[in-house]
Design a protein around this motif. Structure first.
Motif, PDB file in Angstrom:
ATOM      1  N   ASN A 220      -2.988  -0.863   8.831  1.00 53.63           N
ATOM      2  CA  ASN A 220      -3.973  -1.043   7.782  1.00 53.63           C
ATOM      3  C   ASN A 220      -5.348  -1.528   8.402  1.00 53.63           C
TER       4      ASN A 220
ATOM      5  N   GLU B 214      -7.428   4.478  -4.521  1.00 52.33           N
ATOM      6  CA  GLU B 214      -7.387   4.613  -3.197  1.00 52.33           C
ATOM      7  C   GLU B 214      -8.015   3.731  -2.072  1.00 52.33           C
TER       8      GLU B 214
ATOM      9  N   LYS C 218      -5.997   0.783  -1.152  1.00 52.30           N
ATOM     10  CA  LYS C 218      -4.968   0.990  -0.187  1.00 52.30           C
ATOM     11  C   LYS C 218      -5.557   1.044   1.067  1.00 52.30           C
TER      12      LYS C 218
ATOM     13  N   SER D  45      -6.569  -6.870  -1.347  1.00 55.48           N
ATOM     14  CA  SER D  45      -6.200  -6.025  -2.426  1.00 55.48           C
ATOM     15  C   SER D  45      -5.409  -6.543  -3.693  1.00 55.48           C
TER      16      SER D  45
ATOM     17  N   LYS E 151       0.789  -1.155   0.045  1.00 54.38           N
ATOM     18  CA  LYS E 151      -0.069  -0.082  -0.053  1.00 54.38           C
ATOM     19  C   LYS E 151       1.077   1.453  -0.058  1.00 54.38           C
ATOM     20  N   ASP E 152       2.034   1.270  -0.485  1.00 57.73           N
ATOM     21  CA  ASP E 152       2.864   2.514  -0.328  1.00 57.73           C
ATOM     22  C   ASP E 152       4.056   2.285  -1.257  1.00 57.73           C
TER      23      ASP E 152
END
Length: 184
Positions: A93, A121, A124, A131, A37-38
């Motif tokens: 998260n 978005e 994330k 995901s 997520k980054d």
């Protein structure tokens, strides 16, 4: 084509490894970002994965496709990165509960570009496994059998994760849309 370059690299042509980088870097980044997520972390995961592939290429037996073997390495590296960050209490998260459980037609009225942004978005916000599976299933058009092969999970587990991912994705989209409505 992969097998030709595998042999080149194994025979000492390290420049031949550029083939793998150019052909797999975007897919690797897509998989990594789904999990970590980054962007910065995803880039690190991809770099570490390519290093590992280069170092362990001689152990590739060809029981699966190179792509499947490579995906497994990227996925394992991504989840390893999360485990490391959890140990340091940096990675968090958790999907926050929304005040509004259903925003009917959440994406209706948005331009395609806005819809893409909301989806990215929302990805994330949901758990990494969900995901990843949603991205592979919907954005990469991979069947659940292929996802199972690439992740090492059972096909039934992939379908369960996909089901949960859809529910959490809707909640994440609703959360984002609610946040946007509050700013108007």
């Amino acid at each position: 084509m992969d097998n030709l370059y595998i042999q080149k690299v194994l025979n000492g042509d390290t420049e031949g490894f550029r083939y793998f980088i150019s052909n797999y870097k975007d897919l690797a980044f897509s998989v990594a970002i789904s999990v970590v997520k980054d962007e910065f972390w995803a880039e690190e995961v991809v770099q570490e994965s390519f290093i590992k592939v280069f170092q362990k290429l001689k152990t590739f037996k060809g029981h699966s496709s190179f792509k499947t073997w490579f995906y497994r390495i990227v996925i394992n590296e991504a989840f390893q990165r999360i485990r490391e960050e959890k140990k340091q209490h940096i990675y968090q998260n958790e999907l926050q509960e929304t005040e509004l459980d259903s925003v009917e037609g959440s994406l209706n009225g948005l331009t395609p570009e806005e819809q893409t942004l909301v989806v990215q978005e929302a990805l994330k916000l949901i758990p990494p496994k969900e995901s990843l599976v949603l991205r592979l299933f919907y954005l990469e058009d991979q069947p659940s059998k292929t996802i199972a092969d690439e992740t090492g999970w059972t096909e039934a587990n992939v379908r369960v994760i996909l089901h949960r991912g859809r529910k959490n994705m809707l909640a994440a989209v609703n959360q984002l849309m609610l946040k946007e409505l509050k700013t108007i």
